[in-house]
Design a protein around this motif. Structure first.
Motif, PDB file in Angstrom:
ATOM      1  N   VAL A 101       7.344  -8.845   9.720  1.00  0.00           N
ATOM      2  CA  VAL A 101       6.299  -7.821   9.666  1.00  0.00           C
ATOM      3  C   VAL A 101       6.888  -6.413   9.743  1.00  0.00           C
ATOM      4  CG1 VAL A 101       4.194  -6.961  10.715  1.00  0.00           C
ATOM      5  CG2 VAL A 101       4.623  -9.415  10.651  1.00  0.00           C
ATOM      6  N   ALA A 102       7.822  -6.220  10.678  1.00  0.00           N
ATOM      7  CA  ALA A 102       8.329  -4.870  10.879  1.00  0.00           C
ATOM      8  C   ALA A 102       9.120  -4.380   9.674  1.00  0.00           C
ATOM      9  CB  ALA A 102       9.181  -4.819  12.134  1.00  0.00           C
ATOM     10  N   THR A 103       9.923  -5.274   9.058  1.00  0.00           N
ATOM     11  CA  THR A 103      10.751  -4.850   7.932  1.00  0.00           C
ATOM     12  C   THR A 103       9.916  -4.275   6.785  1.00  0.00           C
ATOM     13  OG1 THR A 103      12.270  -6.580   8.596  1.00  0.00           O
ATOM     14  CG2 THR A 103      12.676  -5.553   6.452  1.00  0.00           C
ATOM     15  N   PRO A 104       8.908  -5.018   6.292  1.00  0.00           N
ATOM     16  CA  PRO A 104       8.130  -4.415   5.192  1.00  0.00           C
ATOM     17  C   PRO A 104       7.430  -3.121   5.595  1.00  0.00           C
ATOM     18  CG  PRO A 104       7.254  -6.585   5.795  1.00  0.00           C
ATOM     19  CD  PRO A 104       8.516  -6.404   6.541  1.00  0.00           C
ATOM     20  N   GLY A 122       0.259  -7.012   3.580  1.00  0.00           N
ATOM     21  CA  GLY A 122      -0.374  -6.066   2.656  1.00  0.00           C
ATOM     22  C   GLY A 122      -1.366  -5.178   3.385  1.00  0.00           C
ATOM     23  N   LEU A 123      -2.170  -5.786   4.250  1.00  0.00           N
ATOM     24  CA  LEU A 123      -3.184  -5.015   4.981  1.00  0.00           C
ATOM     25  C   LEU A 123      -2.532  -4.071   5.990  1.00  0.00           C
ATOM     26  CD1 LEU A 123      -5.936  -7.749   5.505  1.00  0.00           C
ATOM     27  CD2 LEU A 123      -5.905  -5.884   3.836  1.00  0.00           C
ATOM     28  N   ILE A 124      -1.439  -4.531   6.599  1.00  0.00           N
ATOM     29  CA  ILE A 124      -0.731  -3.664   7.556  1.00  0.00           C
ATOM     30  C   ILE A 124      -0.179  -2.437   6.826  1.00  0.00           C
ATOM     31  CG2 ILE A 124       1.323  -3.487   9.044  1.00  0.00           C
ATOM     32  CD1 ILE A 124       0.822  -6.440   9.806  1.00  0.00           C
ATOM     33  N   ILE A 125       0.358  -2.672   5.630  1.00  0.00           N
ATOM     34  CA  ILE A 125       0.904  -1.549   4.855  1.00  0.00           C
ATOM     35  C   ILE A 125      -0.221  -0.587   4.461  1.00  0.00           C
ATOM     36  CG2 ILE A 125       1.993  -0.928   2.655  1.00  0.00           C
ATOM     37  CD1 ILE A 125       3.645  -3.496   2.984  1.00  0.00           C
ATOM     38  N   LEU A 126      -1.355  -1.159   4.078  1.00  0.00           N
ATOM     39  CA  LEU A 126      -2.513  -0.329   3.722  1.00  0.00           C
ATOM     40  C   LEU A 126      -2.914   0.555   4.905  1.00  0.00           C
ATOM     41  CD1 LEU A 126      -4.671   0.324   1.596  1.00  0.00           C
ATOM     42  CD2 LEU A 126      -6.032  -1.563   2.491  1.00  0.00           C
ATOM     43  N   ALA A 127      -2.948  -0.077   6.083  1.00  0.00           N
ATOM     44  CA  ALA A 127      -3.310   0.671   7.290  1.00  0.00           C
ATOM     45  C   ALA A 127      -2.282   1.762   7.575  1.00  0.00           C
ATOM     46  CB  ALA A 127      -3.421  -0.288   8.478  1.00  0.00           C
ATOM     47  N   THR A 128      -0.986   1.403   7.399  1.00  0.00           N
ATOM     48  CA  THR A 128       0.070   2.390   7.616  1.00  0.00           C
ATOM     49  C   THR A 128      -0.094   3.560   6.637  1.00  0.00           C
ATOM     50  OG1 THR A 128       1.476   0.485   8.080  1.00  0.00           O
ATOM     51  CG2 THR A 128       2.570   2.621   7.939  1.00  0.00           C
ATOM     52  N   ALA A 129      -0.415   3.221   5.389  1.00  0.00           N
ATOM     53  CA  ALA A 129      -0.525   4.240   4.347  1.00  0.00           C
ATOM     54  C   ALA A 129      -1.612   5.259   4.672  1.00  0.00           C
ATOM     55  CB  ALA A 129      -0.804   3.585   3.000  1.00  0.00           C
ATOM     56  N   THR A 130      -2.717   4.780   5.240  1.00  0.00           N
ATOM     57  CA  THR A 130      -3.828   5.688   5.538  1.00  0.00           C
ATOM     58  C   THR A 130      -3.416   6.746   6.571  1.00  0.00           C
ATOM     59  OG1 THR A 130      -4.662   4.164   7.206  1.00  0.00           O
ATOM     60  CG2 THR A 130      -5.655   4.001   5.014  1.00  0.00           C
ATOM     61  N   LEU A 131      -2.357   6.480   7.309  1.00  0.00           N
ATOM     62  CA  LEU A 131      -1.863   7.474   8.261  1.00  0.00           C
ATOM     63  C   LEU A 131      -1.171   8.623   7.543  1.00  0.00           C
ATOM     64  CD1 LEU A 131      -0.263   5.121  10.959  1.00  0.00           C
ATOM     65  CD2 LEU A 131      -2.571   6.101  10.968  1.00  0.00           C
ATOM     66  N   PHE A 132      -0.685   8.364   6.323  1.00  0.00           N
ATOM     67  CA  PHE A 132       0.098   9.359   5.596  1.00  0.00           C
ATOM     68  C   PHE A 132      -0.713  10.079   4.525  1.00  0.00           C
ATOM     69  CE2 PHE A 132       3.250   6.592   7.377  1.00  0.00           C
ATOM     70  CZ  PHE A 132       4.311   7.419   7.686  1.00  0.00           C
ATOM     71  N   VAL A 133      -1.511   9.311   3.808  1.00  0.00           N
ATOM     72  CA  VAL A 133      -2.216   9.881   2.653  1.00  0.00           C
ATOM     73  C   VAL A 133      -3.676   9.440   2.654  1.00  0.00           C
ATOM     74  CG1 VAL A 133      -0.227  10.111   1.100  1.00  0.00           C
ATOM     75  CG2 VAL A 133      -1.417   7.911   1.284  1.00  0.00           C
ATOM     76  N   PRO A 134      -4.552  10.220   2.000  1.00  0.00           N
ATOM     77  CA  PRO A 134      -5.948   9.795   1.909  1.00  0.00           C
ATOM     78  C   PRO A 134      -6.077   8.654   0.892  1.00  0.00           C
ATOM     79  CG  PRO A 134      -5.630  11.847   0.730  1.00  0.00           C
ATOM     80  CD  PRO A 134      -4.305  11.504   1.335  1.00  0.00           C
ATOM     81  N   VAL A 135      -6.469   7.483   1.374  1.00  0.00           N
ATOM     82  CA  VAL A 135      -6.614   6.323   0.487  1.00  0.00           C
ATOM     83  C   VAL A 135      -8.090   5.986   0.393  1.00  0.00           C
ATOM     84  CG1 VAL A 135      -6.065   3.887   0.165  1.00  0.00           C
ATOM     85  CG2 VAL A 135      -4.353   5.401   1.157  1.00  0.00           C
TER      86      VAL A 135
END
Lengths: 256, 308
Positions: free
Chosen positions: A28-31, A121-134
């Motif tokens: 999980v952490a690597t991706p 995939g969902l974790i990455i999506l959640a991470t992404a929302t911290l950086f950019v407006p998704v």
């Protein structure tokens, strides 16, 4: 005993998920870390100098592509290891001698691989929302692409795992075939940005269709029609299923 | 008794063209211990692997308690537990987890009581939460047995169960085998330790170069072929058996230093006193006498060599 071997399927699923828990950092952490690095490099450093693509900021533009990239690589590596490792350690004898059908076993293995891919995939999506407006314009399609891709590439990984006779062969398909296809598959750009003949050549890359369809479900823009994308994912899945059916019918590389 | 396994005209030719089995016919009765003997590469493991579903047969048919192993593989396989020759375990899993996994895989719902008992019986209880990688070779083999018994099979296959196993485990293993037999479990084992087959098995099958050359009750086989042997170490080497002794079925061995006489210990007259008198009359002195029982091993070697 008749009917489905549900305890058998559950046993496989549970054991596969336990394997994920045992290697939670690697799994999980690597991706997540990789994705964050992509955001810093492509989203932050380069993206700030990039124009909007199709009306979407560059940082947000690459989110669906990044998730797709992870789904592909994770799906393949999880499912291929899940079946290659028992072959390598010879514990596969137990699976072959058990009262479980090939379909049930595949269902359980792919179910576990897909669960893990979707979670990441969902974790990455959640991470992404911290950086950019998704924003997700078509959540139904988004979930459909997420699930179908996770399952299709789980099946593809399973095939690689059955085919591989060494760790080198196991690594060769993901690194020499899948990674180039993903990078050239429009994860970080729209193929409209490419000059000819590269644009046309890109249309032979299946990953283009996956990324395009998935991106469409987010922002309503894609390189190809969403139905074409859907047909592609389903096509890959059917192809993998047909190959698996042939493998189990002939015992290829499983039974002498 | 009814057959629990019936193998009819099973053949196996590997993709390489190597013929592993020629038309094997065999029935195993419910509740018996059946030992399959044969040299390496004779086809023992191939036969077991076919019955258990690891290898597909080229032709023939196998029924397990009346269920065809191909068409009704679920019913057939659910009855079988297999302990293969090689240790093959998920080394990262814990003992308890891997044994539970096996039970689930064979379609049985969790039964903590049964698993706990099994772990205790196999002296694995203390190690139940240890990862397999931490265990010694002997303990790993115990885990293999626990996995095979996790789903309470009616038939247990043990492929070379005591090869490279220490005395304690061997004793425990035979203890378990006896207890299982008492509960009506059918046991099929392959072994190189012929004494074990002799001691444990109800019947013995000898397989050589892919053919089943003999199937016999162990006791009857021993009676029929288990003769005794008198070895006479002569004082002075002799070139040939003297004509005066021509009436005796003697063999000259060890370059003329030993005379061998096979006799039936159950016969009213073993002939030994007369033979010794005749030896004296023929002027043959001897320094030592030794009698031994021809073992299953001798019978076996005789059978296999007889076909060479």
């Amino acid at each position: 005993m008749s009917g489905l071997n549900l305890p058998g399927m559950w046993a496989i699923y549970r054991t596969e998920m336990a394997r994920t828990r045992r290697t939670v950092w690697q799994s999980v952490a690597t991706p997540v870390i990789t994705t964050v690095l992509y955001f810093i490099v492509f989203g932050g450093a380069i993206g700030s100098r990039m124009q909007q693509v199709g009306g979407v900021g560059y940082g947000a533009f690459i989110v669906p592509g990044l998730i797709m990239l992870t789904l592909l690589t994770q799906g393949i590596s999880n499912a291929s290891v899940a079946i290659y490792f028992p072959k390598f350690t010879r514990t596969i004898f137990e699976l072959l001698s058990a009262p479980i059908s090939s379909t049930e076993a595949v269902f359980a293995y792919i179910g576990a691989a897909a669960t893990k891919s979707v979670l990441i995939g969902l974790i990455i999506l959640a991470t992404a929302t911290l950086f950019v407006p998704v924003r997700i314009m078509h959540p139904g399609w988004m979930v459909a692409f997420l699930l179908l891709t996770a399952v299709s590439f789980g099946l593809f990984g399973f095939l690689v795992g059955i085919w591989a006779e060494s760790f080198e062969q196991l690594a060769i398909i993901p690194s020499l075939v899948v990674t180039p296809l993903t990078f050239l598959g429009g994860a970080f750009y729209s193929i409209d940005m490419l000059p000819e003949p590269w644009r046309t050549i890109s249309l032979f890359n299946p990953v283009v269709y996956l990324v395009s369809g998935f991106r469409w479900s987010f922002y309503g823009v894609g390189d190809v029609g969403v139905r074409v994308s859907l047909a592609f994912v389903v096509g890959i899945m059917v192809l993998c299923l047909a190959l698996l059916w042939w493998i189990f019918r002939t015992g290829y590389r499983l039974k002498p | 008794m009814s057959p629990v396994i019936s193998v009819s005209a099973v053949t196996k030719t590997y993709r390489s063209g190597q013929i592993a089995l020629h038309e094997i016919d065999l029935t195993v009765e419910k509740g018996e211990i059946f030992a399959l003997l044969g040299p390496n590469g004779a086809g023992k493991t191939t036969l077991i692997s076919i019955i258990c579903g690891l290898v597909s047969m080229s032709s023939g048919r196998v029924l397990v308690d009346g269920h065809d192993i191909v068409q009704e593989y679920r019913a057939a396989r659910a009855m079988i537990g297999l302990v293969p020759q090689e240790i093959a375990l998920d080394i990262f899993a814990t003992v308890e987890d891997t044994v539970r996994f096996s039970r689930g895989l064979f379609g049985r719902h969790a039964a903590p009581g049964h698993i706990d008992r099994l772990l205790r019986d196999l002296s694995l209880w203390e190690k139940r939460r240890a990862r397999v990688i931490e265990l010694s070779g002997g303990m790993k083999r115990r885990v293999m047995i626990a996995k095979a018994l996790s789903h309470e099979p009616d038939i247990l296959f043990l492929d070379e169960p005591t090869a490279g196993v220490d005395v304690n485990l061997r004793r425990d293993m035979w203890g378990i085998v006896r207890r299982l037999r008492d509960r009506g479990v059918t046991i099929i084992l392959t072994t190189h330790y012929i004494e074990e087959a002799e001691e444990m098995a109800d019947r013995v099958g000898v397989i050589d170069r892919g053919r089943l050359i003999l199937v016999e009750e162990t006791a009857a086989l021993m009676r029929k072929l288990g003769k005794r042997r008198l070895s006479i170490m002569v004082q002075k080497r002799i070139e040939a058996i003297p004509p005066a002794l021509a009436g005796w079925p003697l063999r000259l061995e060890a370059e003329g230093e030993r005379l061998v006489y096979d006799f039936d210990a159950n016969a009213p007259d073993t002939g030994i006193p007369r033979l010794l008198r005749d030896l004296g009359a023929a002027g043959i002195d001897y320094k030592d006498l030794e009698t031994s029982r021809t073992s299953l091993e001798d019978i076996f070697v005789g059978l296999v060599e007889g076909r060479a």
